[in-house]
Design a protein around this motif. Structure first.
Motif, PDB file in Angstrom:
ATOM      1  N   HIS A 381      29.765  21.075  23.166  1.00  0.00           N
ATOM      2  CA  HIS A 381      29.209  21.102  24.504  1.00  0.00           C
ATOM      3  C   HIS A 381      28.275  22.291  24.668  1.00  0.00           C
ATOM      4  O   HIS A 381      28.489  23.361  24.123  1.00  0.00           O
ATOM      5  N   SER A 382      27.250  22.111  25.449  1.00  0.00           N
ATOM      6  CA  SER A 382      26.287  23.194  25.667  1.00  0.00           C
ATOM      7  C   SER A 382      26.935  24.370  26.376  1.00  0.00           C
ATOM      8  O   SER A 382      26.476  25.498  26.267  1.00  0.00           O
ATOM      9  N   SER A 383      27.998  24.102  27.125  1.00  0.00           N
ATOM     10  CA  SER A 383      28.677  25.169  27.864  1.00  0.00           C
ATOM     11  C   SER A 383      29.783  25.828  27.060  1.00  0.00           C
ATOM     12  O   SER A 383      30.541  26.629  27.583  1.00  0.00           O
ATOM     13  N   SER A 384      29.897  25.476  25.788  1.00  0.00           N
ATOM     14  CA  SER A 384      31.020  25.974  24.991  1.00  0.00           C
ATOM     15  C   SER A 384      30.971  27.485  24.814  1.00  0.00           C
ATOM     16  O   SER A 384      32.007  28.120  24.634  1.00  0.00           O
ATOM     17  N   SER A 385      29.777  28.084  24.842  1.00  0.00           N
ATOM     18  CA  SER A 385      29.680  29.529  24.637  1.00  0.00           C
ATOM     19  C   SER A 385      30.403  30.301  25.731  1.00  0.00           C
ATOM     20  O   SER A 385      30.902  31.400  25.489  1.00  0.00           O
ATOM     21  N   SER A 386      30.463  29.746  26.941  1.00  0.00           N
ATOM     22  CA  SER A 386      31.165  30.415  28.033  1.00  0.00           C
ATOM     23  C   SER A 386      32.675  30.237  27.920  1.00  0.00           C
ATOM     24  O   SER A 386      33.420  30.862  28.675  1.00  0.00           O
ATOM     25  N   ARG A 387      33.140  29.396  26.984  1.00  0.00           N
ATOM     26  CA  ARG A 387      34.561  29.135  26.839  1.00  0.00           C
ATOM     27  C   ARG A 387      35.144  29.826  25.618  1.00  0.00           C
ATOM     28  O   ARG A 387      36.287  29.571  25.250  1.00  0.00           O
ATOM     29  N   THR A 388      34.385  30.656  24.956  1.00  0.00           N
ATOM     30  CA  THR A 388      34.879  31.376  23.779  1.00  0.00           C
ATOM     31  C   THR A 388      34.697  32.877  23.944  1.00  0.00           C
ATOM     32  O   THR A 388      34.552  33.601  22.967  1.00  0.00           O
ATOM     33  N   VAL A 389      34.725  33.352  25.176  1.00  0.00           N
ATOM     34  CA  VAL A 389      34.432  34.762  25.446  1.00  0.00           C
ATOM     35  C   VAL A 389      35.438  35.676  24.770  1.00  0.00           C
ATOM     36  O   VAL A 389      35.068  36.627  24.077  1.00  0.00           O
ATOM     37  N   ALA A 390      36.731  35.419  24.965  1.00  0.00           N
ATOM     38  CA  ALA A 390      37.747  36.309  24.403  1.00  0.00           C
ATOM     39  C   ALA A 390      37.729  36.287  22.880  1.00  0.00           C
ATOM     40  O   ALA A 390      37.850  37.333  22.233  1.00  0.00           O
ATOM     41  N   LEU A 391      37.569  35.094  22.289  1.00  0.00           N
ATOM     42  CA  LEU A 391      37.534  34.983  20.829  1.00  0.00           C
ATOM     43  C   LEU A 391      36.341  35.740  20.256  1.00  0.00           C
ATOM     44  O   LEU A 391      36.478  36.499  19.285  1.00  0.00           O
ATOM     45  N   GLU A 392      35.174  35.559  20.837  1.00  0.00           N
ATOM     46  CA  GLU A 392      33.982  36.251  20.342  1.00  0.00           C
ATOM     47  C   GLU A 392      34.100  37.757  20.543  1.00  0.00           C
ATOM     48  O   GLU A 392      33.627  38.542  19.718  1.00  0.00           O
ATOM     49  N   LEU A 393      34.748  38.162  21.623  1.00  0.00           N
ATOM     50  CA  LEU A 393      34.916  39.589  21.874  1.00  0.00           C
ATOM     51  C   LEU A 393      35.826  40.227  20.837  1.00  0.00           C
ATOM     52  O   LEU A 393      35.581  41.347  20.376  1.00  0.00           O
ATOM     53  N   LEU A 394      36.881  39.512  20.430  1.00  0.00           N
ATOM     54  CA  LEU A 394      37.775  40.059  19.412  1.00  0.00           C
ATOM     55  C   LEU A 394      37.088  40.119  18.050  1.00  0.00           C
ATOM     56  O   LEU A 394      37.284  41.073  17.283  1.00  0.00           O
ATOM     57  N   LEU A 395      36.266  39.120  17.734  1.00  0.00           N
ATOM     58  CA  LEU A 395      35.488  39.163  16.496  1.00  0.00           C
ATOM     59  C   LEU A 395      34.482  40.316  16.533  1.00  0.00           C
ATOM     60  O   LEU A 395      34.283  41.019  15.536  1.00  0.00           O
ATOM     61  N   GLN A 396      33.858  40.492  17.687  1.00  0.00           N
ATOM     62  CA  GLN A 396      32.921  41.605  17.853  1.00  0.00           C
ATOM     63  C   GLN A 396      33.635  42.934  17.680  1.00  0.00           C
ATOM     64  O   GLN A 396      33.111  43.872  17.067  1.00  0.00           O
ATOM     65  N   ARG A 397      34.852  43.018  18.205  1.00  0.00           N
ATOM     66  CA  ARG A 397      35.609  44.253  18.106  1.00  0.00           C
ATOM     67  C   ARG A 397      35.943  44.570  16.649  1.00  0.00           C
ATOM     68  O   ARG A 397      35.935  45.738  16.236  1.00  0.00           O
ATOM     69  N   CYS A 398      36.233  43.549  15.862  1.00  0.00           N
ATOM     70  CA  CYS A 398      36.532  43.755  14.445  1.00  0.00           C
ATOM     71  C   CYS A 398      35.329  44.363  13.726  1.00  0.00           C
ATOM     72  O   CYS A 398      35.469  45.333  12.971  1.00  0.00           O
ATOM     73  N   ASN A 399      34.137  43.816  13.952  1.00  0.00           N
ATOM     74  CA  ASN A 399      32.926  44.372  13.343  1.00  0.00           C
ATOM     75  C   ASN A 399      32.641  45.775  13.859  1.00  0.00           C
ATOM     76  O   ASN A 399      32.193  46.648  13.111  1.00  0.00           O
ATOM     77  N   GLU A 400      32.918  45.956  15.135  1.00  0.00           N
ATOM     78  CA  GLU A 400      32.654  47.252  15.759  1.00  0.00           C
ATOM     79  C   GLU A 400      33.514  48.354  15.159  1.00  0.00           C
ATOM     80  O   GLU A 400      33.027  49.459  14.881  1.00  0.00           O
ATOM     81  N   VAL A 401      34.805  48.077  14.952  1.00  0.00           N
ATOM     82  CA  VAL A 401      35.707  49.072  14.364  1.00  0.00           C
ATOM     83  C   VAL A 401      35.289  49.391  12.930  1.00  0.00           C
ATOM     84  O   VAL A 401      35.331  50.556  12.501  1.00  0.00           O
ATOM     85  N   GLN A 402      34.869  48.393  12.196  1.00  0.00           N
ATOM     86  CA  GLN A 402      34.408  48.626  10.829  1.00  0.00           C
ATOM     87  C   GLN A 402      33.204  49.557  10.816  1.00  0.00           C
ATOM     88  O   GLN A 402      33.141  50.511  10.014  1.00  0.00           O
ATOM     89  N   LEU A 403      32.241  49.313  11.696  1.00  0.00           N
ATOM     90  CA  LEU A 403      31.056  50.176  11.775  1.00  0.00           C
ATOM     91  C   LEU A 403      31.415  51.563  12.295  1.00  0.00           C
ATOM     92  O   LEU A 403      30.810  52.562  11.881  1.00  0.00           O
TER      93      LEU A 403
END
Length: 586
Positions: A381-403
């Motif tokens: 769905h085109s609106s799917s990006s608004s439904r994965t906020v928490a998951l994407e944030l946790l993935l972002q946090r993983c990359n962020e901690v590594q950097l």
């Protein structure tokens, strides 16, 4: 026996064939099923040859029943309408559902967005109860009542499981009002529905309005999906990230580095600018906050401007700049104050730092809904990006901690302090593992293993032997050989709640997705969706706390203040330049 449920094809967009490769999934064994049962439009049964990818547990279950044919069907593939009909037939009105029916219901509710829109599901539920006469003509009053109660039970379970995704959907609100209206009209003919109506109204705050002739839901009911009273079915209520009032915001202080700031969802530009100014020890009056909305496009944010959109994403790439006499906004070029962060890190207790990291990760992880894995993997769905906020944030946090680990080490100019800093990170990684936060544990180990850090031979030579041994033991858990066997075995021994390494879980789901077609001859490959639902239940299992112990504990205010403002360089070339500046190539 395996059941294939057939029906005339739905609309073309709902029954299109998947173009994904037919290669077998990397980690899933295959098993040939010589015969299956299918149900056609007239309800007659037959047998034909078919084979399917199946989980190992399914193979073991069938191996004990080779000589007998089970009366229960396990859905292999079918049209959405027939799968729903089969599900309703399998459900019972007993307090304890059979395990097979409970699993089938969970599979359907977790994965229905893959093959069915929410509107189609709402309409199919109404058709199953009230609108379709073709399949209901031979039902007596008792069978009709039982079917209606099953639909009400399915709807209640659906709302309990997926309320985070449905609370703002106007189509769902209209569906619920329509369903309640129909059921209330049936109370005169079927008084036994009173209990079911009460449960439905309790869930959605639709209070009955008694009149002389009819019952009808209160039209002006507000906050339809605000709170749900869960039944004792093991499902946990999770608030969406928007309700947690916290998010992560990247504010760039140089071209290649940013501060990761923990803020509440309604943060204003003035509040964010003040937090950054305090962190950098610069007067707020000297700073401006700018959003780069597109390449070359800059928006000067006013004090009362909101930073985050409704889906908790910044309105653009945020930069903090010094005020200039003209309109040109120059980013910071002098980051000497940011190079002193290593000294502060060395004064912090490693357990407190690990605990602050874990508390933040757990707050995000607990907000991840199982269905985010489906929307993230399929993205239908085109609106799917608004439904994965928490998951994407946790993935972002993983990359962020590594950097962040790389940034801290490479910005430390003194060899002796750099050695102490690496020792600190090794201990923090060990503490994260002890706190069952494998997402952050992986990020720290991977950060220390990156080429820019691992090449610092003079620094690693000074690391004491016991720390080298500890690092080797921790590093072995991240070994990717044999499909991350070491990690999987170690993680399996940990009790819940625990935070898994999310990229690996997404990799497993992606292999299932790419190794199996979603549709077979315009029929939904429900066996594939069952394997994906198993991975989603694994996520749910990690979020549960069977022992009554919460993973989060109170961390020191100093450690949290430090973790809430991580300084990160996100440019690999800059990081390598810093590495060669510390230890030039021989």
């Amino acid at each position: 026996s395996r059941a294939l449920l057939t029906d005339p094809p739905l609309h073309s967009e709902d029954s299109r064939s998947d173009s994904i490769s037919q290669a077998e999934p990397l980690t899933m064994p295959t098993f040939d099923v010589p015969y299956f049962r299918y149900i056609d439009d007239e309800g007659t049964e037959g047998e034909e040859e078919w084979s399917s990818s199946r989980s190992l547990s399914s193979i073991e279950e069938d191996s004990s029943t080779d000589s007998a044919v089970s009366d229960r069907y396990v859905v292999v593939s079918g049209t959405p309408e027939k799968i729903l009909e089969h599900l309703l037939n399998e459900l019972t009105l007993e307090e304890d559902q059979p395990k097979e029916a409970e699993t089938l219901l969970d599979d359907f509710l977790l994965t229905y967005p893959v093959f069915m829109s929410t509107s189609d599901l709402c309409q199919a539920l109404l058709d199953s109860t009230y609108c379709t006469k073709r399949c209901r003509g031979k039902e007596d009053g008792r069978e009709a009542l039982e079917r209606k109660r099953k639909v009400l039970y399915l709807v209640s379970q659906w709302m309990e499981l997926c309320n985070d995704f449905l609370r703002d959907d106007e189509r769902i609100k209209h569906f619920m009002k329509t369903l309640c209206s129909y059921v209330l009209d049936d109370l005169f003919e079927h008084p036994s529905l009173e209990k079911d109506v009460g449960e439905l109204q309790k869930l959605y705050m639709l209070h009955r309005r008694h009149t002389t002739d009819e019952y009808s839901p209160q039209r002006k009911s507000k906050a339809l999906f605000h709170q749900l009273s869960l039944r004792d079915n093991g499902l946990q209520s999770r608030g969406v990230l928007r309700e947690s009032k916290e998010a992560l915001c990247h504010v760039y202080v140089t071209i290649n580095s940013f501060l990761s700031v923990r803020v509440h969802a309604g943060v204003m530009a003035q509040e964010l600018l003040q937090a950054v100014a305090e962190r950098m020890d610069v007067p707020q009056g000297e700073l401006l906050l700018v959003a780069v909305t597109y390449p070359g496009g800059r928006l000067l944010l006013q004090p009362q401007d909101r930073i985050l959109s409704d889906c908790l994403r910044p309105i653009g790439r945020l930069h903090v700049c010094r005020k200039d006499l003209g309109e040109i906004l120059n980013p910071f070029t002098d980051n000497s104050e940011l190079q002193q962060t290593a000294a502060r890190m060395l004064t912090l207790n490693t357990w407190d730092v690990a605990l602050a990291l874990t508390n933040l990760d757990w707050a995000i992880f607990h907000s991840v809904h199982e269905q985010e894995l489906v929307y993230f993997t399929f993205g239908r769905h085109s609106s799917s990006s608004s439904r994965t906020v928490a998951l994407e944030l946790l993935l972002q946090r993983c990359n962020e901690v590594q950097l962040w680990v790389m940034t801290e080490v490479l910005l430390c100019p003194l060899l002796c302090k750099r050695v102490q800093l690496i020792k600190k990170f090794i201990k923090i990684a060990a503490h994260c593992k002890a706190q069952r936060n494998l997402n952050c544990f992986f990020a720290i180990i991977l950060g220390l293993n990156t080429a820019a850090v691992s090449r610092l031979s003079q620094t690693w030579e000074k690391i004491p032997g016991k720390f080298k041994k500890l690092f080797s033991e921790l590093e072995a858990i991240t070994d990717p050989s044999l499909n991350h066997k070491a990690y999987r075995e170690s993680f399996k021994k940990m009790k819940a709640p625990k935070i898994p390494f999310l990229p690996l879980l997404l990799k497993d789901i992606t292999f299932i997705h790419e190794g199996n077609k979603t549709f077979h001859d315009n029929l939904v490959n429900f066996e594939k969706l069952h394997m994906i639902a198993d991975a989603m239940r694994f996520l749910r299992q990690c979020q549960r706390d069977h022992m009554g112990n919460d993973i989060s504990q109170k961390s020191s205010s100093e450690a949290r203040a430090y973790i809430d403002y991580l300084h990160v360089i996100d440019n690999q070339q800059t990081l390598f330049e810093l590495s060669h500046r510390l230890e030039p190539r021989a």
